[in-house]
Design a protein around this motif. Structure first.
Motif, PDB file in Angstrom:
ATOM      1  N   GLU A   5       0.833  -1.208   0.000  1.00 25.93           N
ATOM      2  CA  GLU A   5       0.000   0.000   0.000  1.00 25.93           C
ATOM      3  C   GLU A   5       0.869   1.261   0.000  1.00 25.93           C
ATOM      4  N   ILE A   6       1.927   1.237   0.769  1.00 31.84           N
ATOM      5  CA  ILE A   6       2.829   2.392   0.817  1.00 31.84           C
ATOM      6  C   ILE A   6       3.504   2.586  -0.542  1.00 31.84           C
ATOM      7  N   ALA A   7       3.932   1.507  -1.163  1.00 25.55           N
ATOM      8  CA  ALA A   7       4.578   1.596  -2.479  1.00 25.55           C
ATOM      9  C   ALA A   7       3.609   2.140  -3.523  1.00 25.55           C
ATOM     10  N   ALA A   8       2.365   1.660  -3.500  1.00 22.82           N
ATOM     11  CA  ALA A   8       1.361   2.146  -4.455  1.00 22.82           C
ATOM     12  C   ALA A   8       1.066   3.631  -4.219  1.00 22.82           C
ATOM     13  N   PHE A   9       0.946   4.022  -2.980  1.00 21.58           N
ATOM     14  CA  PHE A   9       0.718   5.425  -2.638  1.00 21.58           C
ATOM     15  C   PHE A   9       1.881   6.289  -3.123  1.00 21.58           C
ATOM     16  N   ASP A  10       3.089   5.825  -2.892  1.00 19.26           N
ATOM     17  CA  ASP A  10       4.278   6.562  -3.316  1.00 19.26           C
ATOM     18  C   ASP A  10       4.279   6.777  -4.832  1.00 19.26           C
ATOM     19  N   ARG A  11       3.956   5.718  -5.582  1.00 20.93           N
ATOM     20  CA  ARG A  11       3.915   5.831  -7.044  1.00 20.93           C
ATOM     21  C   ARG A  11       2.856   6.835  -7.481  1.00 20.93           C
ATOM     22  N   GLN A  12       1.665   6.711  -6.918  1.00 24.43           N
ATOM     23  CA  GLN A  12       0.573   7.587  -7.330  1.00 24.43           C
ATOM     24  C   GLN A  12       0.794   9.034  -6.894  1.00 24.43           C
ATOM     25  N   LEU A  13       1.361   9.230  -5.722  1.00 27.95           N
ATOM     26  CA  LEU A  13       1.655  10.590  -5.271  1.00 27.95           C
ATOM     27  C   LEU A  13       2.714  11.223  -6.171  1.00 27.95           C
ATOM     28  N   GLY A  14       3.719  10.450  -6.542  1.00 27.26           N
ATOM     29  CA  GLY A  14       4.733  10.946  -7.470  1.00 27.26           C
ATOM     30  C   GLY A  14       4.126  11.308  -8.809  1.00 27.26           C
ATOM     31  N   ARG A  15       3.250  10.466  -9.299  1.00 27.04           N
ATOM     32  CA  ARG A  15       2.578  10.731 -10.577  1.00 27.04           C
ATOM     33  C   ARG A  15       1.725  11.985 -10.477  1.00 27.04           C
ATOM     34  N   PHE A  16       0.981  12.125  -9.383  1.00 28.73           N
ATOM     35  CA  PHE A  16       0.133  13.300  -9.174  1.00 28.73           C
ATOM     36  C   PHE A  16       0.981  14.572  -9.102  1.00 28.73           C
ATOM     37  N   THR A  17       2.089  14.522  -8.376  1.00 30.96           N
ATOM     38  CA  THR A  17       2.966  15.683  -8.236  1.00 30.96           C
ATOM     39  C   THR A  17       3.495  16.122  -9.594  1.00 30.96           C
ATOM     40  N   GLU A  18       3.949  15.172 -10.393  1.00 36.59           N
ATOM     41  CA  GLU A  18       4.448  15.500 -11.734  1.00 36.59           C
ATOM     42  C   GLU A  18       3.335  16.091 -12.603  1.00 36.59           C
ATOM     43  N   ALA A  19       2.137  15.525 -12.510  1.00 31.83           N
ATOM     44  CA  ALA A  19       1.015  16.042 -13.302  1.00 31.83           C
ATOM     45  C   ALA A  19       0.659  17.468 -12.886  1.00 31.83           C
ATOM     46  N   MET A  20       0.703  17.736 -11.582  1.00 31.73           N
ATOM     47  CA  MET A  20       0.420  19.094 -11.106  1.00 31.73           C
ATOM     48  C   MET A  20       1.495  20.065 -11.590  1.00 31.73           C
ATOM     49  N   GLN A  21       2.753  19.653 -11.544  1.00 35.35           N
ATOM     50  CA  GLN A  21       3.826  20.517 -12.037  1.00 35.35           C
ATOM     51  C   GLN A  21       3.643  20.807 -13.516  1.00 35.35           C
ATOM     52  N   ASP A  22       3.293  19.800 -14.289  1.00 38.61           N
ATOM     53  CA  ASP A  22       3.039  19.996 -15.715  1.00 38.61           C
ATOM     54  C   ASP A  22       1.870  20.943 -15.938  1.00 38.61           C
ATOM     55  N   ALA A  23       0.795  20.752 -15.169  1.00 36.72           N
ATOM     56  CA  ALA A  23      -0.386  21.597 -15.326  1.00 36.72           C
ATOM     57  C   ALA A  23      -0.084  23.050 -14.971  1.00 36.72           C
ATOM     58  N   LEU A  24       0.746  23.257 -13.972  1.00 37.51           N
ATOM     59  CA  LEU A  24       1.070  24.624 -13.563  1.00 37.51           C
ATOM     60  C   LEU A  24       2.005  25.327 -14.538  1.00 37.51           C
ATOM     61  N   THR A  25       2.715  24.582 -15.363  1.00 34.61           N
ATOM     62  CA  THR A  25       3.631  25.212 -16.309  1.00 34.61           C
ATOM     63  C   THR A  25       2.968  25.553 -17.632  1.00 34.61           C
ATOM     64  N   THR A  26       1.745  25.100 -17.835  1.00 34.80           N
ATOM     65  CA  THR A  26       1.042  25.475 -19.066  1.00 34.80           C
ATOM     66  C   THR A  26       0.504  26.886 -18.906  1.00 34.80           C
ATOM     67  N   THR A  27       0.340  27.583 -20.032  1.00 38.70           N
ATOM     68  CA  THR A  27      -0.097  28.973 -19.969  1.00 38.70           C
ATOM     69  C   THR A  27      -1.580  29.100 -19.670  1.00 38.70           C
ATOM     70  N   SER A  28      -2.355  28.121 -20.047  1.00 40.25           N
ATOM     71  CA  SER A  28      -3.779  28.154 -19.722  1.00 40.25           C
ATOM     72  C   SER A  28      -4.275  26.728 -19.571  1.00 40.25           C
ATOM     73  N   PHE A  29      -5.327  26.581 -18.806  1.00 38.82           N
ATOM     74  CA  PHE A  29      -5.904  25.260 -18.632  1.00 38.82           C
ATOM     75  C   PHE A  29      -7.390  25.425 -18.352  1.00 38.82           C
ATOM     76  N   THR A  30      -8.119  24.362 -18.584  1.00 38.19           N
ATOM     77  CA  THR A  30      -9.552  24.396 -18.344  1.00 38.19           C
ATOM     78  C   THR A  30      -9.908  23.346 -17.306  1.00 38.19           C
ATOM     79  N   THR A  31     -11.008  23.573 -16.620  1.00 39.68           N
ATOM     80  CA  THR A  31     -11.487  22.630 -15.617  1.00 39.68           C
ATOM     81  C   THR A  31     -12.156  21.466 -16.324  1.00 39.68           C
ATOM     82  N   THR A  32     -11.796  20.257 -15.920  1.00 34.91           N
ATOM     83  CA  THR A  32     -12.377  19.071 -16.548  1.00 34.91           C
ATOM     84  C   THR A  32     -13.285  18.306 -15.600  1.00 34.91           C
ATOM     85  N   GLY A  33     -13.426  18.792 -14.391  1.00 34.50           N
ATOM     86  CA  GLY A  33     -14.269  18.087 -13.432  1.00 34.50           C
ATOM     87  C   GLY A  33     -13.497  17.114 -12.562  1.00 34.50           C
TER      88      GLY A  33
END
Length: 143
Positions: A109-137
């Protein structure tokens, strides 16, 4: 949860003022001789915000200003021994909190959480570096 955790840490470990721990960590990471402009860039904060935080850390004896040996007009920042002790204490507090929170989790469970948290963090960093974004729900799903 992040806000509540920081608030609790500030209540239980008062050596580092609330909101200043991140700044103290960056100064420590930059090493002796860090300049305020480097700190502002690393923290992605306005220099005036950094200046106020540094002033508080200096007033609390956690950081010292030193003359820059290469530029007599400038000063550098260094974590004091009291600052290092306070930083170690705060980081230990966070480690014990995470250990308690994950005490009944399995290694898988800890390993799965670590993987998903890492993936989420990278996705958030990518989303914040785009010039515009839209809400998808997806935020509603996450809530």
């Amino acid at each position: 949860m992040i806000r509540l955790t920081k608030q609790r840490r500030s209540e239980e470990r008062t050596a580092v003022p609330g909101g200043a721990l991140g700044m103290l960590r960056i100064i420590d990471r930059l090493g002796d001789g860090a300049h305020a402009r480097e700190l502002a860039a690393q923290a992605a904060l306005d220099p005036s915000t950094v200046s106020r935080a540094v002033a508080a850390l200096v007033a609390d004896g956690l950081v010292a200003r030193q003359p820059d040996p290469h530029d007599g007009r400038a000063t550098t920042l260094a974590v004091t021994p009291a600052g290092r002790a306070a930083l170690a204490d705060a980081l230990d507090w966070y480690q014990r909190l995470v250990d308690r929170a994950l005490a009944d989790w399995t290694p898988d469970e800890i390993a799965a959480f670590d993987r998903q948290l890492g993936r989420f963090t990278e996705a958030m960093q990518d989303a914040l570096t785009t010039t515009s974004f839209t809400t998808t729900g997806n935020l509603e799903v996450a809530r």
